[in-house]
Design a protein around this motif. Structure first.
Motif, PDB file in Angstrom:
ATOM      1  N   SER A  79     -11.135  -2.332   8.403  1.00  0.00           N
ATOM      2  CA  SER A  79     -10.917  -1.445   7.251  1.00  0.00           C
ATOM      3  C   SER A  79      -9.901  -0.387   7.640  1.00  0.00           C
ATOM      4  CB  SER A  79     -12.228  -0.749   6.846  1.00  0.00           C
ATOM      5  OG  SER A  79     -12.644   0.121   7.892  1.00  0.00           O
ATOM      6  N   GLY A  80      -9.370   0.300   6.647  1.00  0.00           N
ATOM      7  CA  GLY A  80      -8.463   1.406   6.937  1.00  0.00           C
ATOM      8  C   GLY A  80      -9.164   2.495   7.721  1.00  0.00           C
ATOM      9  N   LEU A  81     -10.412   2.773   7.340  1.00  0.00           N
ATOM     10  CA  LEU A  81     -11.138   3.842   8.026  1.00  0.00           C
ATOM     11  C   LEU A  81     -11.385   3.508   9.497  1.00  0.00           C
ATOM     12  CD1 LEU A  81     -12.450   6.605   7.889  1.00  0.00           C
ATOM     13  CD2 LEU A  81     -14.553   5.513   7.082  1.00  0.00           C
ATOM     14  N   GLU A 121      -0.994  13.065   7.381  1.00  0.00           N
ATOM     15  CA  GLU A 121      -1.043  12.091   6.289  1.00  0.00           C
ATOM     16  C   GLU A 121      -0.085  12.616   5.231  1.00  0.00           C
ATOM     17  OE1 GLU A 121      -4.962  11.011   4.780  1.00  0.00           O
ATOM     18  OE2 GLU A 121      -4.081  10.706   2.810  1.00  0.00           O
ATOM     19  N   THR A 140      -5.923  -2.474   2.995  1.00  0.00           N
ATOM     20  CA  THR A 140      -6.747  -2.648   1.797  1.00  0.00           C
ATOM     21  C   THR A 140      -5.988  -2.313   0.516  1.00  0.00           C
ATOM     22  OG1 THR A 140      -8.626  -1.898   3.125  1.00  0.00           O
ATOM     23  CG2 THR A 140      -8.889  -1.806   0.736  1.00  0.00           C
ATOM     24  N   LYS A 141      -5.081  -1.350   0.602  1.00  0.00           N
ATOM     25  CA  LYS A 141      -4.417  -0.811  -0.582  1.00  0.00           C
ATOM     26  C   LYS A 141      -3.230  -1.707  -0.956  1.00  0.00           C
ATOM     27  CE  LYS A 141      -7.477   2.481  -0.448  1.00  0.00           C
ATOM     28  NZ  LYS A 141      -7.413   3.639   0.404  1.00  0.00           N
ATOM     29  N   THR A 198      -0.505   5.173   4.606  1.00  0.00           N
ATOM     30  CA  THR A 198      -0.960   4.234   3.576  1.00  0.00           C
ATOM     31  C   THR A 198      -0.199   4.384   2.252  1.00  0.00           C
ATOM     32  OG1 THR A 198      -3.152   4.184   4.579  1.00  0.00           O
ATOM     33  CG2 THR A 198      -2.998   3.439   2.306  1.00  0.00           C
ATOM     34  N   MET A 228     -10.644  -5.979   2.430  1.00  0.00           N
ATOM     35  CA  MET A 228     -10.614  -4.730   3.198  1.00  0.00           C
ATOM     36  C   MET A 228      -9.941  -5.001   4.535  1.00  0.00           C
ATOM     37  SD  MET A 228     -12.553  -2.720   1.189  1.00  0.00           S
ATOM     38  CE  MET A 228     -12.597  -1.296   2.270  1.00  0.00           C
ATOM     39  N   TRP A 276      -7.282   2.145  -4.487  1.00  0.00           N
ATOM     40  CA  TRP A 276      -6.051   1.889  -5.237  1.00  0.00           C
ATOM     41  C   TRP A 276      -5.165   0.879  -4.498  1.00  0.00           C
ATOM     42  CZ3 TRP A 276      -2.219   3.739  -1.978  1.00  0.00           C
ATOM     43  CH2 TRP A 276      -2.630   4.671  -1.005  1.00  0.00           C
ATOM     44  N   TYR A 333      -7.341  12.171   4.045  1.00  0.00           N
ATOM     45  CA  TYR A 333      -8.338  11.306   3.377  1.00  0.00           C
ATOM     46  C   TYR A 333      -9.747  11.772   3.774  1.00  0.00           C
ATOM     47  CZ  TYR A 333     -10.611   6.733   2.407  1.00  0.00           C
ATOM     48  OH  TYR A 333     -11.405   5.715   1.958  1.00  0.00           O
ATOM     49  N   ALA A 358      -4.103   1.682   5.691  1.00  0.00           N
ATOM     50  CA  ALA A 358      -5.229   1.046   5.022  1.00  0.00           C
ATOM     51  C   ALA A 358      -4.600  -0.127   4.269  1.00  0.00           C
ATOM     52  CB  ALA A 358      -5.935   2.009   4.080  1.00  0.00           C
ATOM     53  N   ASP A 381      -1.348   8.737   8.960  1.00  0.00           N
ATOM     54  CA  ASP A 381      -1.873   7.792   7.977  1.00  0.00           C
ATOM     55  C   ASP A 381      -0.746   7.537   6.977  1.00  0.00           C
ATOM     56  OD1 ASP A 381      -3.127   6.557   5.786  1.00  0.00           O
ATOM     57  OD2 ASP A 381      -5.061   7.477   6.272  1.00  0.00           O
TER      58      ASP A 381
END
Ligand SMILES: *Cc1c(COP(=O)(O)O)cnc(C)c1O
Length: 395
Positions: free
Chosen positions: A88-90, A157, A210-211, A188, A220, A340, A114, A208, A186
């Motif tokens: 995952s991004g996290l 970020e 995921t986005k 993203t 993810m 998103w 974030y 991330a 970050d």
């Protein structure tokens, strides 16, 4: 690197590399895409080979041709030395921080970060004896005043989550490097296409995936990209934490990546058009989008970024909760949801005042974060226009 990917052709432009990097059909019977390799065990042909660990793949957790295809492509696009994928991004954020921060260390984290990144710092890192100070995202080179002998990491970020402050990354990196601190970013929002972190002084870049990279809200995934100096520290923690993504998710990210450039062009165009339209609405107090000439971060965005994605925020004039619910509940196209970067439009209310600590969020009206998807822009405007009608009627 041998394996199932070709060496990138450095003369090719970015969009060409997006289509061709990280795959070699000749390794897969001519099929265009690197297939999904599933597996834990990798067999060795001989004891000598096993003892020398002399083959490309050794254990499912440590990589497969599918994983490597995406890692190679992302490293190339971000302009880094290597990329490692996480589930995952996290987990990419937390692994990158764990790679550099040890007990007794201090880290500096942007106040606009974030929110789950902030929770990781305030809970896990704190428990491990790492102290976090939050700084104003607009601090620029003045971050030098906050760096101490114990500061190991400056986390950035840009633009910031929800509020979209553009950070002066080169100035922050220069100050951080003068004190031997590692700069993590970050990246993203901009994706590897619209911001080149390593050309701006960043040491470790997070996506991330995921986005926008996955781009279809169906997987993810995280990615950590490093410089030659930072690769080994990240690789070690990544290995020891056992962070391996699922093979289908990696495949979906590879598939999404191929169309990232054309998708982002539309996200950018519709996002800017909608931001301008919103700026002219009587219900809107402020639009937070660095691509708008009126935005305080516009000049910095223009000099450092190659484009804007489709995520930005607005602040409404003071309306109550019930009027806002009337607007949001009946939107037909804008869905209410957090993650998103997919093809669809989203809207979500936000209020950073409860958790920011280095800056004060002082707005009278509610904040709304929008993700502008790939729908027809006229339909999106009509959906919001009807929503504003309900908002005004409920006031
Ligand atoms: C969504 C997001 C993350 C976390 O990604 P997940 O894959 O949802 O864990 C990290 N950073 C930013 C800026 C994000 O928007």
């Amino acid at each position: 690197m041998s394996k199932a990917t070709k060496t990138p052709n450095k003369t090719h432009k970015q969009d060409t590399r997006l289509a061709h990097s990280g795959r070699d059909p000749s390794c897969h019977h001519g099929f265009v895409n690197t297939p999904i390799y599933r597996g834990s065990t990798v067999l060795y042909p001989s004891m000598a080979c096993l003892e020398a660990n002399a083959q490309d793949y050794s254990y499912g957790r440590l990589g497969t041709p599918t994983v490597e295809a995406l890692q190679t492509t992302l490293a190339e696009l971000e302009g880094g030395d290597a990329t490692l994928l996480t589930p995952s991004g996290l987990s990419a954020v937390s692994a990158a921080l764990l790679a550099f921060a040890s007990a007794g260390d201090h880290i500096l984290v942007s106040d606009s970060v974030y929110r789950p990144t902030r929770r990781f710092c305030d809970n896990v890192l704190k428990r491990l004896g790492v102290s976090t100070s939050y700084y104003d995202p607009l601090i620029g080179g003045d971050i030098a005043k906050l760096l101490t002998d114990k500061t190991r990491v400056v986390f950035t970020e840009s633009p910031g989550s929800q509020t979209f402050e553009v950070q002066d990354i080169p100035a922050i990196a220069e100050a951080a490097h003068a004190r031997d601190a590692v700069v993590i970013m970050d990246n993203t929002w901009a994706t590897p296409l619209y911001f080149k972190p390593f050309a701006h002084g960043v040491d470790v870049s997070i996506q991330a995936a995921t986005k926008y990279i996955v781009g279809h809200a169906d997987a993810m995934l995280g990615a950590i990209t490093t410089t030659k100096e930072t690769t080994s520290a990240v690789a070690r923690v990544h290995d020891e934490l056992g962070l391996c993504p699922g093979p289908e998710d990696v495949f979906l990210a590879l598939r999404g990546l191929r169309s990232l450039s054309v998708r982002l062009e539309r996200h950018q165009k519709s996002g800017l058009e909608l931001a301008e339209w919103l700026a002219a609405r009587p219900e809107v107090a402020r639009v937070l989008h660095p691509g708008l000439a009126s935005d305080p971060g516009h000049a910095l965005w223009k000099s450092d970024f190659a484009g804007a994605s489709g995520l930005f925020s607005i602040v409404l004039k003071p309306y109550g909760r019930q009027a806002l619910a009337g607007m949001l509940d009946d939107l037909q196209l804008f869905g209410m949801g957090y993650s998103w970067g997919g093809y669809e439009s989203l809207i979500i209310p936000f209020d950073p005042s409860s958790y920011r600590s280095a800056t004060i969020w002082q707005e009278d009206g509610p904040g709304l974060r929008l993700h502008v998807g790939l729908e027809d822009i006229d339909d999106l405007k009509a959906d919001l226009d009807a929503g504003f009608g309900r908002l005004a009627a409920g006031a």
